[in-house]
Scaffold this active site. Structure first.
Site, PDB file in Angstrom:
ATOM      1  N   GLU A   1      83.524  72.133  34.557  1.00 52.28           N
ATOM      2  CA  GLU A   1      82.088  71.958  34.787  1.00 52.28           C
ATOM      3  C   GLU A   1      81.365  73.288  35.027  1.00 52.28           C
ATOM      4  OE1 GLU A   1      80.638  67.914  36.251  1.00 52.28           O
ATOM      5  OE2 GLU A   1      81.888  68.681  37.875  1.00 52.28           O
TER       6      GLU A   1
ATOM      7  N   HIS B   1      77.863  73.129  43.308  1.00 55.19           N
ATOM      8  CA  HIS B   1      77.923  71.746  42.813  1.00 55.19           C
ATOM      9  C   HIS B   1      78.833  70.946  43.735  1.00 55.19           C
ATOM     10  CE1 HIS B   1      78.456  68.262  40.387  1.00 55.19           C
ATOM     11  NE2 HIS B   1      79.735  68.520  40.182  1.00 55.19           N
TER      12      HIS B   1
ATOM     13  N   HIS C   1      80.175  66.845  45.254  1.00 53.50           N
ATOM     14  CA  HIS C   1      80.288  65.391  45.121  1.00 53.50           C
ATOM     15  C   HIS C   1      80.105  64.770  46.515  1.00 53.50           C
ATOM     16  CE1 HIS C   1      83.225  66.228  41.518  1.00 53.50           C
ATOM     17  NE2 HIS C   1      81.978  66.609  41.266  1.00 53.50           N
TER      18      HIS C   1
ATOM     19  N   HIS D   1      77.575  60.936  40.483  1.00 51.15           N
ATOM     20  CA  HIS D   1      78.315  62.193  40.447  1.00 51.15           C
ATOM     21  C   HIS D   1      78.142  63.030  41.725  1.00 51.15           C
ATOM     22  CE1 HIS D   1      79.513  65.779  37.634  1.00 51.15           C
ATOM     23  NE2 HIS D   1      80.034  65.894  38.845  1.00 51.15           N
TER      24      HIS D   1
HETATM   25 ZN   LIG Z   1      81.255  67.391  39.429  1.00 51.18          ZN
END
Ligand SMILES: [Zn+2]
Length: 276
Positions: free
Chosen positions: A82, A101, A103, A185
């Site tokens: 990613e 990023h 979760h 996500h």
């Molecule tokens: Zn992710």
């Protein structure tokens, strides 16, 4: 805007930021943080294919070209699929020097429930009046593996487009909104520095937890649905400025917290201490 710190100190902080984000439950085995190379603005750096808690040396990092997400060293070890989240935000916003990023288990319920994430307390003014949501589903082709991963340049660019261009580009090279939610996500945030981005990631997560607690309390007391008391527009702006002015204090505390936990090793800090 001050010039970015030199590479060794920014790599040391990048390793520590991996640990801080893990300690704060912003990342677990998944999720990642990246920085723009301080001397080569067309390159970004992030850990290779490692759980953030065990990132510990400069050799754990991989450099990538912002243009296409290809590693600078063609023989580089395996990296995160990613990484395009990061590269496309760096490409779009020259003032962004760090991308995170997550979760976050506190944030994901807001997209599942279709409830807006808005600032509930003074540490989350940076969220602004509304936080956009990126939905990857319309971008899938019939043959796509629908795993929600942002694992290509076009998907990264689609996510990055949810960070709004500043109204006055001459005044700011940062996006107008600093957080984007990702359906099914998590979320992504960014900043001018590691310290700013880590602050925003942690307080996005905390703000979500506070809102969920408040909604649960209302339900437990038989109060009608909705009715949460958010920051006003003026309070949001005032708190955003305060957040930016004070993030460094929180960072220094978090650095010491993770240094006191034996799970986390930062070999660059250990080497600095040996030289003292
Ligand atoms: Zn992710």
């Amino acid at each position: 805007m001050f010039p970015p710190p030199p590479l060794p100190s920014i790599l040391r902080d990048l390793i520590t930021a991996n640990h801080i984000l893990h300690h704060a439950s912003i990342v677990d085995g998944y999720g990642h943080i990246s920085i723009r190379h301080p001397a080569q603005p067309s390159v970004y750096i992030m850990a290779g294919y490692l759980a953030p808690a065990i990132v510990s040396t400069a050799e754990d990092m991989i450099e990538y070209h912002i243009a296409d997400g290809a590693p600078v060293d063609p023989n580089a070890k395996k990296g995160y699929s990613e990484r395009y989240i990061h590269g496309e935000i760096f490409k779009r916003f020259p003032g962004v020097h760090c991308v995170i990023h997550s979760h976050s288990e506190a944030v994901i319920p807001f997209m599942v429930a279709g409830v807006p994430l808005r600032p509930a307390f003074h540490m989350a003014g940076f969220l602004g009046e509304s936080v956009p949501t990126f939905d990857i589903t319309p971008l899938y082709t019939p043959t796509s593996q629908r795993d929600m991963l942002v694992n290509s340049v076009p998907l990264g660019a689609a996510l990055a487009s949810h960070f709004a261009a500043p109204a006055a580009p001459a005044d700011s090279a940062l996006p107008d909104n600093l957080v984007v939610l990702m359906r099914h996500h998590g979320f992504t945030t960014c900043g001018e520095s590691i310290q700013d981005a880590v602050f925003r990631a942690i307080y996005t997560h905390k703000n979500a937890a506070i809102l969920s607690s408040a909604a649960t309390l209302r339900a437990a007391h038989g109060l009608e649905a909705g009715g949460l008391d958010y920051l006003s527009e003026q309070e949001t702006e005032g708190c955003r400025r305060m957040n930016e002015a004070t993030a460094d204090k929180a960072w220094r505390g978090w650095v010491e917290e993770v240094r006191a936990v034996s799970l986390y090793r930062n070999v660059m800090i250990e080497d600095e201490k040996q030289k003292e």
